[in-house]
Scaffold this motif. Structure first.
Motif, mmCIF file in Angstrom:
data_model
loop_
_atom_site.group_PDB
_atom_site.id
_atom_site.type_symbol
_atom_site.label_atom_id
_atom_site.label_comp_id
_atom_site.label_asym_id
_atom_site.label_seq_id
_atom_site.Cartn_x
_atom_site.Cartn_y
_atom_site.Cartn_z
ATOM 1 N N UNK A 1 -5.280 -7.318 -13.060
ATOM 2 C CA UNK A 1 -4.481 -6.579 -12.092
ATOM 3 C C UNK A 1 -3.184 -6.006 -12.654
ATOM 4 N N UNK A 2 -2.799 -6.422 -13.838
ATOM 5 C CA UNK A 2 -1.547 -5.904 -14.408
ATOM 6 C C UNK A 2 -1.519 -4.369 -14.471
ATOM 7 N N UNK A 3 -2.574 -3.720 -15.019
ATOM 8 C CA UNK A 3 -2.542 -2.245 -15.037
ATOM 9 C C UNK A 3 -2.612 -1.623 -13.642
ATOM 10 N N UNK A 4 -3.209 -2.337 -12.672
ATOM 11 C CA UNK A 4 -3.260 -1.822 -11.297
ATOM 12 C C UNK A 4 -1.830 -1.707 -10.742
ATOM 13 N N UNK A 5 -1.061 -2.772 -10.926
ATOM 14 C CA UNK A 5 0.327 -2.762 -10.443
ATOM 15 C C UNK A 5 1.127 -1.670 -11.148
ATOM 16 N N UNK A 6 0.884 -1.551 -12.454
ATOM 17 C CA UNK A 6 1.645 -0.573 -13.248
ATOM 18 C C UNK A 6 1.352 0.860 -12.786
ATOM 19 N N UNK A 7 0.059 1.176 -12.619
ATOM 20 C CA UNK A 7 -0.312 2.545 -12.202
ATOM 21 C C UNK A 7 0.172 2.840 -10.784
ATOM 22 N N UNK B 1 2.773 1.716 -9.196
ATOM 23 C CA UNK B 1 4.211 1.675 -8.933
ATOM 24 C C UNK B 1 4.826 3.059 -8.714
ATOM 25 N N UNK B 2 4.406 4.055 -9.522
ATOM 26 C CA UNK B 2 5.003 5.389 -9.373
ATOM 27 C C UNK B 2 4.711 5.986 -7.994
ATOM 28 N N UNK B 3 3.540 5.651 -7.431
ATOM 29 C CA UNK B 3 3.184 6.175 -6.107
ATOM 30 C C UNK B 3 3.893 5.412 -4.997
ATOM 31 N N UNK B 4 4.162 4.135 -5.236
ATOM 32 C CA UNK B 4 4.922 3.349 -4.258
ATOM 33 C C UNK B 4 6.387 3.794 -4.254
ATOM 34 N N UNK B 5 6.896 4.123 -5.461
ATOM 35 C CA UNK B 5 8.284 4.590 -5.560
ATOM 36 C C UNK B 5 8.464 5.972 -4.949
ATOM 37 N N UNK B 6 7.422 6.810 -5.059
ATOM 38 C CA UNK B 6 7.515 8.186 -4.550
ATOM 39 C C UNK B 6 6.227 8.548 -3.811
ATOM 40 N N UNK B 7 6.134 8.205 -2.513
ATOM 41 C CA UNK B 7 4.916 8.483 -1.737
ATOM 42 C C UNK B 7 4.517 9.963 -1.728
ATOM 43 N N UNK B 8 5.466 10.860 -1.984
ATOM 44 C CA UNK B 8 5.143 12.292 -2.015
ATOM 45 C C UNK B 8 4.129 12.603 -3.113
ATOM 46 N N UNK B 9 4.097 11.769 -4.163
ATOM 47 C CA UNK B 9 3.129 11.979 -5.250
ATOM 48 C C UNK B 9 1.695 11.823 -4.742
ATOM 49 N N UNK B 10 1.473 10.834 -3.872
ATOM 50 C CA UNK B 10 0.125 10.623 -3.314
ATOM 51 C C UNK B 10 -0.285 11.840 -2.497
ATOM 52 N N UNK B 11 0.639 12.323 -1.674
ATOM 53 C CA UNK B 11 0.344 13.491 -0.838
ATOM 54 C C UNK B 11 0.075 14.719 -1.690
ATOM 55 N N UNK B 12 0.776 14.824 -2.815
ATOM 56 C CA UNK B 12 0.566 15.949 -3.734
ATOM 57 C C UNK B 12 -0.827 15.886 -4.371
#
Length: 400
Positions: free
Chosen positions: A352-358, A360-371
């Motif tokens: 799960x370590x790489x899951x958390x790492x990948x 994190x950027x989407x949790x920090x910036x939800x706009x990335x998921x929408x993009x």
């Protein structure tokens, strides 16, 4: 024929667990390196059984897509989109419903099975009866060549193939089809055109399947044909019509071997899951408190791994040497249950370590998921619009 393309989707159920990863997402990550892939959030499908609980759908969409991205589904390699953002799904579903026999839907094995499993819900709805046809529309809209499914979903792919054949039979013979096909043969050139006619005759008069395959290969290699002429000649070769909707193949996937914490199937409804992005402390506690072989009441009691849910995790996560150590230690009471569980804890945390790492950027910036989803929806819609143009033309609905 149409290019190879994979299509798969999931209903938005919120956070995904490790059973989803080993049963589907791991396979998606592999497939995206082999051929073009489209992965979609089946939010309309969620309404077929959760029409009275729509408030949870939106949040579930974002959580699930973040788990996809965390698993390694790459938006630069795969098209990730939301079903309801591509309205052509609904249009094709409606048009297919006009020519789909009612009996085809009623005989789908999961229809009655789901009604029994979800007996507390009123599923005697038009939408629930038609959800296998909506699945077919999802697949046919993108002319998918491969659909990864478990064995229980194979009947759905067979239904989709039947729907495609029926549609092509009803609407593939455009006005002047044979004249247009003969004109297209001329575009192959004299030598190749003659060979095509010979192969067509061999298949249609003698049933020579090798001639059919040779004819298809000849058309695949012909650079001078437009897509319309190519599809016409495929239909003319087979004695049918123009292939408008491509028949998909079921790509069988292994069922997840990860069981729940209690030994049953892993499911949120059983409260026995390990989520894909579990907090390490929570994960450790969940595994340490797992039930074990009931015969091991005391540390000194010998056990049998076959009766222990923890052993099923060793089957998935441990190497041969660790499994041998566990098997011997359990049967001789040489190790305790907490000792047995520690390698599992270590392996799942590492996975799960790489899951958390990948993620994190989407949790920090939800706009990335929408993009990611906006880009995916745009790409998916272009493909969907191409198909619907052909469907409307074939059904005589392209007038203005």
């Amino acid at each position: 024929m149409y290019a190879e393309r994979v299509l798969s989707g999931m209903r938005p159920t919120g956070r995904l667990h490790i059973g989803h990863y080993h049963g589907a997402l791991k396979n998606w990550v592999r497939l995206q390196n082999e051929m073009p892939c489209l992965f979609f959030v089946a939010d309309w499908h969620a309404l077929t059984t959760a029409y009275d609980g729509v408030e949870i759908i939106e949040q579930s969409v974002w959580e699930m897509v973040i788990d996809w991205l965390a698993a390694g589904v790459d938006p630069n390699q795969s098209t990730i989109f939301i079903q309801s953002r591509v309205p052509e799904h609904a249009e094709l579903h409606l048009l297919l419903s006009m020519m789909c026999p009612l009996g085809w839907l009623e005989r789908v094995p999961t229809y009655k099975d789901q009604q029994e499993k979800l007996s507390e819900k009123d599923l005697a709805t038009y939408g629930f009866l038609g959800y296998p046809l909506l699945q077919s529309a999802d697949i046919l809209l993108y002319r998918a060549s491969h659909v990864p499914v478990g064995e229980d979903q194979v009947p759905h792919i067979e239904l989709t193939r039947e729907i495609a054949r029926r549609f092509n039979h009803l609407y593939g013979r455009e006005p002047g089809f044979e004249d247009k096909a003969k004109e297209a043969v001329k575009k192959l050139g004299g030598k190749r055109g003659k060979l095509y006619e010979q192969l067509r005759t061999r298949f249609q008069q003698e049933g020579d399947k090798e001639a059919l395959e040779q004819g298809k290969a000849l058309l695949d290699e012909s650079q001078s044909l437009s897509m319309g002429d190519r599809e016409r000649l495929f239909g003319y070769l087979e004695g049918s019509g123009k292939v408008i909707l491509a028949e998909p193949e079921a790509k069988l996937t292994e069922a997840s071997r990860v069981v729940g914490l209690d030994g049953q199937k892993m499911s949120k409804s059983y409260n026995n899951t390990i989520f894909m992005r579990e907090d390490p402390e929570v994960l450790t506690k969940k595994i340490r408190t797992m039930p074990t072989d009931p015969a091991r009441v005391r540390r000194t009691d010998a056990g049998d791994p076959a009766r222990c849910p923890v052993w099923q995790f060793h089957v998935v996560y441990s190497d041969d040497a660790t499994r041998e150590w566990v098997d011997k230690g359990c049967r001789t009471a040489g190790i305790g249950c907490l000792e047995c569980k520690q390698p599992i804890i270590d392996a799942v945390i590492k996975e799960q370590e790489p899951f958390h790492e990948r993620a994190q950027q989407y949790l920090d910036d939800p706009a990335l998921v929408r993009s990611v989803l906006a880009d995916g929806c745009e790409r998916a819609r272009k493909l969907a619009q191409e198909t619907m143009r052909d469907v409307r033309d074939a059904m005589g609905l392209s007038y203005s």
